[in-house]
Design an enzyme around this catalytic site. Structure first.
Site, mmCIF file in Angstrom:
data_model
loop_
_atom_site.group_PDB
_atom_site.id
_atom_site.type_symbol
_atom_site.label_atom_id
_atom_site.label_comp_id
_atom_site.label_asym_id
_atom_site.label_seq_id
_atom_site.Cartn_x
_atom_site.Cartn_y
_atom_site.Cartn_z
ATOM 1 C CE LYS A 56 -3.642 -2.525 2.394
ATOM 2 N NZ LYS A 56 -4.279 -2.851 3.682
ATOM 3 C CD GLN A 100 -3.042 -4.270 6.876
ATOM 4 O OE1 GLN A 100 -3.081 -3.235 6.237
ATOM 5 N NE2 GLN A 100 -3.476 -5.422 6.389
ATOM 6 C CG ASP A 123 -9.644 -0.720 4.851
ATOM 7 O OD1 ASP A 123 -9.354 -0.940 3.665
ATOM 8 O OD2 ASP A 123 -8.982 -1.160 5.803
#
Length: 949
Positions: A56, A100, A123
């Site tokens: 990412k 995460q 997200d």
């Protein structure tokens, strides 16, 4: 046998990332402030998380998106992680953030995800976004990345999803449930299967579109799939494979070899869905940054309707009849972010100075100063006009507008003048909060001022009763055998020319110089203050208790807004600047007469700053029509400069400013500056002159226009009309048409117009109307004003009608500030480096029309002293009567043939100006026979206040 076409997610994702990169770079060129930023919080050091985060990071940086990694140890507590998430939520430079997953077992993942601001939840996992996704007629701020990527892959096949039979295998919150909702929104007929579903092969057989996300290697077989089905395999599973160097091979949830023989399209593993997830994350971050940019640049202020009555009710009745917007709503409309706002109840808040840095790339909005003719007891209505203009521009003319006004002192509020929130239907609300304690800034000034006053007398007491050694031991006590200087003491050492940092290295002579300020009591200029009109505190004797050992002296109190601390607050440009200015305030001279004594000499500059650290933030309020107002600082307009704060103006100018491109620094096409309307105290000879020569000189801000407030009644008084006594009925002269008297009085207006034009700016005359005015009187004022150099003169009925009554005035201001045909070049009245006497003379001759000045012996001595001490290059802040252009309050109109007497000159070194005294300046008002407080009370049942005006 035809094999399925491969949906190359890797290639599609690469193309999407390239488009994102191109758009990011285009937006950066167009908007200099556009800097999209993604923040990821990684807890622990799981190998797979490290890999994913690295992917990412690389993708973000390649696309031109800034990346921040907050890496935390696995031992972090849930509360610590929540605090970090909230900090990232509050950071306006971050547009997207994620934590995460997975997290350690001791942390509740759901709790952490729900703590993320939905506006930054790139997200797409927050319940707000998932909930919006589930609603048919609603859309989330962000789609979850993997489901969003799946839809993109399906679209790449060219298949129309409408009416297609879709089967989703797996009901995870991350993939299964969201893709089910997305396919439904695309009008597919969707079946959701899971571990408890019976007859799964038969259901799968019905699919025209099959999405599998269950985490079981090669679970779905080719013979379950109907010919021509589009297969999206989300699974990523490692199986043993001795032929591979790593010993494993990555496969999906679908048996690729058999499925590809019957499907029309299929995604490979790896290289199918996986790369799309990262691409969609970048796309979400870009969309978020664009949304933040749009919200910041497209401020839309919701207005409040006025329910006007005739006759116009009292100010307090009008103010309390209007329900303000919650100040948080107004702040959001202005584009302020949560960490830039400190709420003080529902309807007022402080704004953090960090907004100036965040919006530094913006071009300032239009800057308009409101001033007036020479004041009379009849009143000109500058505050009311300032608010009325802001309401007209913001609520009726479609311009983003900000009013900036001073905070009123409670002295006049309960004395004779009353409050200063405006009047009629042009007011700042809540009016009672505005006129009373507000957010405590004046109390902070009072506390700081009086702490310094106490420090002066205490230091003299201790120096008079202790030896050098005793003073040194107390000022620099040994702690655990070690002496150290407080940081502020190093400034005094530097001033004394002592280049030492260890107290033990000082010689006895140096110790004596260090510990003894040797203040001459006769030179002390610092008085105590209180925010109340109290004539009996003007001269007092202190130190009469026996504990003070006979150390009495005569001193007095000023009203709080006359404190230099208030002037410093109004003229500071940052917290650092506030600290420096407070520290260098001069309070006295030593007995030798060769050194000025400052707050930092007393060691108190830092403490004063601490007391005023919140006061430096402007106070956000609103007008009766819901447009924004900054209320900040309230320095006296005679011994100080009489304007609201530099910082309030600076913040407001950025909030109404426009984005500029990153190449030429030019405003972005289609953008339009708003307006900041700031008020200068008293008449133009005082407030406006100080606004330009003191405030603008220190701020570096360049105004665009002057609005000069006048009234028919006040001009008649300047023409020789009868004396006016507050409380007595007005003479008929002021209630009927008298063009001859009015024309005579207009000489005062003409002089002020000429004065304003000397600064190179256009001037618009606001005729604050009364019902007794006639059209002929207004036309006469306009004719004379334009002949004198004004751009226009416009009647304004804002007191009776609110912003609607000032529409024409607002239009005249817009025209004047945008007129390209008129050459404007802002200039100061004098060069600040000229000698002190010459600067005073320039102001007296140019602004007042005096023949010259005459200095007393005391004033001459002060000129010599300040020149010797290095203060000669400070601007001048003339302290004179506001009731005349001259030094004599009895002389109306435009006096001539007079010489201005300068009886004394004082220094406000911290504020940054010298103030010559042109007469007796009263810094502690007294209460009249009938103060305003007679009318002030409240309803004990409702708490409603009445009687304030």
């Amino acid at each position: 046998m035809n094999m399925a076409k491969i949906i190359d997610g890797k290639a599609i994702a690469k193309s999407i990332r390239e488009k994102i990169s191109d758009e990011v770079h285009q937006l950066k060129r167009k908007y200099s402030s556009f800097k999209p930023q993604l923040a990821i919080v990684q807890v622990g050091n799981r190998e797979d998380s490290v890999v994913y985060v690295k992917q990412k990071e690389q993708a973000a940086k390649t696309a031109g998106i800034d990346f921040i990694l907050q890496k935390k140890d696995e031992s972090i507590t849930e509360n610590e992680l929540l605090r970090l998430v909230r900090e990232l939520n509050q950071d306006p430079s971050i547009h997207g953030m994620l934590v995460q997953l997975p997290l350690p077992e001791h942390i509740d993942e759901k709790c952490i995800i729900e703590a993320i601001d939905p506006k930054k939840d790139v997200d797409g996992f927050h319940a707000y976004n998932i909930g919006k996704l589930a609603k048919r007629r609603d859309d989330p701020l962000f789609l979850p990345c993997t489901p969003k990527g799946i839809i993109e892959l399906l679209d790449q096949t060219g298949i129309n999803l409408t009416s297609k039979r879709a089967v989703v295998v797996g009901r995870s919150d991350i993939v299964g449930i969201p893709i089910f909702a997305l396919l439904m929104k695309r009008n597919s007929t969707v079946t959701l299967c899971h571990s408890m579903t019976v007859n799964l092969p038969e259901i799968v057989k019905t699919a025209e579109i099959l999405v599998v996300a269950i985490g079981k290697a090669e679970f779905i077989k080719g013979d379950w799939i109907s010919p021509g089905t589009v297969v999206i395999d989300v699974g990523t599973n490692a199986i043993e494979d001795p032929t591979k160097k790593s010993g494993i091979r990555w496969v999906g949830d679908v048996e690729f070899s058999s499925a590809s023989a019957v499907a029309s399209y299929i995604t490979p593993v790896p290289g199918g869905v996986g790369p799309m997830t990262v691409a969609m994350l970048l796309q979400n971050t870009l969309e978020s940054a664009k949304r933040f940019l749009k919200e910041s640049n497209e401020c839309k202020i919701s207005t409040l309707a006025l329910e006007r009555l005739v006759p116009v009710p009292s100010d307090i009745d009008i103010a309390t009849s209007q329900t303000p917007k919650p100040i948080k709503v107004l702040a959001e409309e202005l584009g302020l972010v949560p960490n830039e706002l400190e709420l003080y109840g529902q309807y007022k808040a402080k704004v953090n100075l960090s907004v100036i840095e965040r919006l530094k790339s913006r071009k300032n909005g239009k800057y308009v100063v409101v001033t007036g003719i020479t004041p009379t007891p009849l009143g000109e209505g500058k505050s009311t006009t300032t608010v009325g203009i802001a309401q007209a521009l913001g609520a009726h003319l479609g311009k983003l507008s900000f009013a900036c006004v001073r905070q009123p002192s409670q002295g006049p509020t309960f004395g004779i003048k009353g409050g200063a929130a405006g009047g009629g239907y042009a007011q700042v609300i809540p009016m009672e909060e505005f006129n009373l304690h507000l957010t405590g800034d004046i109390h902070a000034v009072t506390a700081a001022n009086n702490l310094l006053a106490a420090a002066i007398d205490a230091r003299m007491f201790h120096e008079n009763t202790q030896s050098d050694k005793a003073l040194f031991n107390r000022l620099c006590p040994a702690k655990n055998g070690v002496r150290v200087f407080a940081p502020v003491m190093l400034k005094r050492l530097q001033k004394l020319g002592i280049d030492k940092t260890d107290p033990n290295d000082l010689t006895p002579e140096e110790i004596s110089k260090f510990v003894r300020l040797d203040i001459d009591p006769e030179t002390i200029t610092w008085q105590r203050v209180i925010d109340t009109n109290d004539r009996f505190l003007r001269r007092i004797t202190i130190g009469q208790n026996s504990t003070e050992k006979g150390q009495t002296r005569s001193t007095g109190f000023d009203i709080s807004v006359a404190s230099e601390c208030m002037a410093v607050l109004a003229l500071s440009t940052s917290l650092e600047d506030l600290r420096e200015r407070l520290g260098r305030m001069v309070v006295a001279t030593n007995k030798a007469g060769d050194s000025s004594i400052t707050a930092d000499d007393l060691g108190i500059g830092g403490a004063l700053t601490v007391l005023m650290r919140d006061a430096i933030k402007p106070n956000l309020m609103q007008t009766l029509e819901g447009t924004p107002v900054f209320v900040h600082a309230g320095p006296f307009a005679n011994i100080a400069h009489g304007n609201s704060s530099i910082l309030a103006d600076k913040v407001a100018l950025k909030l109404v400013g426009v984005e500029c491109d990153s190449e030429g620094g030019n405003p972005v096409e289609g953008s339009e500056e708003g307006y900041v309307i700031t008020e200068a105290g008293f008449g133009a000879d005082i407030g406006m002159e100080k606004f330009f020569n003191v405030k603008c000189r220190l701020s570096g801000l360049v105004p665009d226009c002057v609005v000069m407030v006048s009234t028919v009644r006040a001009l008649k008084m300047h023409g020789g009309g009868p004396e006016v006594t507050p409380g007595n009925p007005l003479h008929e002269t002021y209630l009927s048409e008298n063009l001859e008297l009015l024309e005579k009085g207009c000489i005062n207006l003409v002089k002020h117009i000429q004065n304003a034009r000397k600064y190179g700016l256009p001037v618009v005359i606001a005729i604050n109307t009364f019902t007794s005015d006639t059209q002929a009187e207004h036309e006469l004022i306009r004719k004379i004003a334009i002949e004198a150099g004004a751009s226009d003169a416009v009647p304004s009925a804002h007191w009776a009608l609110g912003g609607e009554g000032a529409i024409d005035l607002g239009k005249a201001i817009i025209k004047a500030t945008n007129d390209k045909t008129e050459k404007r070049e802002f200039r100061f009245l004098y060069d600040v480096n000229k000698p002190i006497v010459e600067k005073i003379e320039i102001i007296a001759k140019e602004m007042y029309g005096a023949d010259g000045i005459e200095l007393s012996e005391k004033a001459i001595e002060k000129v010599e002293r300040y020149t010797r001490q290095g203060f000669a290059n400070l601007p001048i802040c003339m302290a004179k009567t506001h009731l005349s252009l001259s030094h004599d309050p009895k002389l109306k109109g435009v006096p001539t043939g007079f010489t201005v007497p300068v009886r004394d000159i004082r220094a406000s070194v911290g504020a940054g100006f010298l103030y010559p005294l042109l007469g007796e300046m009263q810094t502690m008002p007294g209460l009249p026979t009938r103060p305003c407080f007679f009318d002030v009370d409240l309803n004990p049942e409702t708490g409603r206040i009445y009687g304030l005006f």
